[in-house]
Write an enzyme that holds these catalytic residues in place. Structure first.
Site, mmCIF file in Angstrom:
data_model
loop_
_atom_site.group_PDB
_atom_site.id
_atom_site.type_symbol
_atom_site.label_atom_id
_atom_site.label_comp_id
_atom_site.label_asym_id
_atom_site.label_seq_id
_atom_site.Cartn_x
_atom_site.Cartn_y
_atom_site.Cartn_z
ATOM 1 N N GLU A 260 0.803 -1.219 0.000
ATOM 2 C CA GLU A 260 0.000 0.000 0.000
ATOM 3 C C GLU A 260 0.838 1.273 0.000
ATOM 4 O O GLU A 260 0.311 2.373 -0.209
ATOM 5 C CB GLU A 260 -0.942 0.000 1.215
ATOM 6 C CG GLU A 260 -2.052 -1.045 1.093
ATOM 7 C CD GLU A 260 -2.948 -1.105 2.303
ATOM 8 O OE1 GLU A 260 -2.517 -0.654 3.385
ATOM 9 O OE2 GLU A 260 -4.077 -1.605 2.177
ATOM 10 N N GLU B 60 6.902 -21.982 7.443
ATOM 11 C CA GLU B 60 7.349 -21.167 8.578
ATOM 12 C C GLU B 60 8.345 -21.909 9.460
ATOM 13 O O GLU B 60 9.026 -21.303 10.289
ATOM 14 C CB GLU B 60 6.169 -20.722 9.427
ATOM 15 C CG GLU B 60 5.487 -21.831 10.213
ATOM 16 C CD GLU B 60 4.353 -21.298 11.069
ATOM 17 O OE1 GLU B 60 4.415 -21.511 12.289
ATOM 18 O OE2 GLU B 60 3.427 -20.678 10.520
#
Length: 303
Positions: free
Chosen positions: A85, A116
Site C-alpha cells: 500500500e 514457517e
C-alpha cells in the site's frame, strides 16, 4: 530455548469467551468487540519501542536503505499488505518497502504452514533481494517463535542490516534476535490461538504507525495530506486536485492548470502556487529539503 506453546500469551484461553459457542449473534459480536477494544491500549504501551525502531529505520532509509517485513501466515500477509500500500499512497518505488512471506506469493492466497518451520528459507528470500547493511528487516510473529523469522533476522544481523521484531508475547524469542523489539501484549484471543484476531490487529496498527511515520519523515505528507500521491487514474487525479486546493485555497481551474504545468507532480504544483516559482525551481527546492514542502517554503526565508 524450548517454548511450550500453551504457555504463550497468544495461546491461553480467554475467560470472557469460554461460552461463545452458546451465545446468540449479538453477544458473539459484543464479546469480540469488547476484547478488540484492548488492542489500542496494548499498542499505546509500546509507543516508546516503536519510536526507537522508526528513528533507527529512518536513518537507514535516508541513507538509501529499504524497509523489509518478513513473516509467515497472518503476520506475513500483514507485512505484504502494508508494503503493497505504500507505492499508491505515497508514490514511492515498490522496492522501498517490501513484504516477504514464508512460502512466497502463493502463500498469500493459500496457507503454507510448513514454510514457517524453516530456519534457512528466509535467508534465501533475503538473498534474492540483495539485502544490504543499509536495509531494515522487521520480523513479524504473533507467537514470537517462528523459525522462518528467526532465520531471517539472524541473516540480516550477519549482513549488518538493522533488525526489528514485532510480537504479541512477553520476552519473545524473535526479540532476542533483533536489535529493536516491540511486544504488544493483547492477551488471549476470543478464539484460542486465533492470532489473526487481536494479535493481527495489533500488528497491523503497528505496521501502519511505522510505515506512515517513515513516509511523513521522508516528506510524503504536507500538513496531513498525501501530497506524493501519483495521479494515475481518474480517482487519483481528482484526489490530487483536491489536495492542491486544500493546501493552497486555489480554484479547481488553478489546481488543474498547475497539476499539468508540474507534470502531475502534486508537491511541485503546491509549491508553485504558494511561492510563485516555476516548476524547475520548485523541484530543486524540494530536492534540497528532503522533499518536505514546509521545509522548502521556510528555505525562502533563511538567511
Amino acid at each position: 530455548m524450548e517454548v511450550i506453546l500453551k504457555d504463550l500469551d497468544t495461546e491461553k484461553r480467554n475467560i470472557n469467551s469460554e461460552n461463545i459457542d452458546l451465545m446468540n449473534t449479538h453477544d458473539i459480536l459484543k464479546t469480540i468487540n469488547d476484547d478488540d477494544k484492548k488492542v489500542a491500549y496494548a499498542v499505546e504501551s509500546v509507543i516508546p519501542d516503536i519510536e526507537k525502531l522508526v528513528d533507527a529505520a529512518y536513518k537507514k532509509m535516508a541513507n538509501g536503505g529499504r524497509l523489509i517485513y518478513i513473516g509467515a501466515g497472518t503476520s506475513g500477509r500483514l507485512g505484504v499488505l502494508d508494503a503493497s500500500e505504500c507505492p499508491p499512497t505515497y508514490g514511492v518505488d515498490p522496492d522501498l518497502v517490501q513484504g516477504i512471506i514464508a512460502g512466497g506469493f502463493s502463500a498469500l492466497l493459500k496457507a503454507k504452514e510448513g514454510a514457517e518451520d524453516s530456519l534457512t528459507l528466509a535467508k534465501d528470500d533475503l538473498r534474492k533481494i540483495n539485502l544490504s547493511e543499509n536495509d531494515t528487516v522487521i520480523g513479524l510473529a504473533a507467537s514470537g517463535r517462528t523459525p522462518y523469522v528467526i532465520g531471517g533476522l539472524d541473516y540480516a544481523n550477519e549482513v549488518g542490516a538493522l533488525t526489528g521484531a514485532i510480537s504479541c508475547v512477553k520476552e519473545s524469542i524473535i526479540s532476542s534476535h533483533a536489535k529493536y523489539s516491540i511486544e504488544a501484549i493483547v492477551g488471549p484471543e476470543v478464539i484460542t490461538g486465533s492470532t489473526r484476531m487481536k494479535s493481527g490487529t495489533a500488528q497491523k496498527m503497528i505496521l501502519n504507525m511505522i510505515s506512515t511515520s517513515l513516509m511523513i519523515k521522508k516528506g510524503k505528507v504536507y500538513h496531513n495530506l498525501m501530497v506524493d500521491v501519483k495521479p494515475t487514474n481518474e480517482k487519483l487525479i481528482s484526489r490530487a486536485k483536491n489536495i492542491i486546493i486544500s493546501c493552497t485555497d486555489c480554484s479547481l481551474e488553478e489546481a488543474e492548470k498547475y497539476l499539468n504545468l508540474s507534470g502531475k507532480n502534486v508537491k511541485a504544483a503546491i509549491l508553485m502556487i504558494l511561492t510563485g516559482k516555476d516548476k524547475d525551481t520548485c523541484i530543486d527546492m524540494l530536492s534540497n529539503k528532503n522533499e518536505n514542502i514546509s521545509s522548502a517554503i521556510r528555505s525562502l526565508y533563511e538567511k
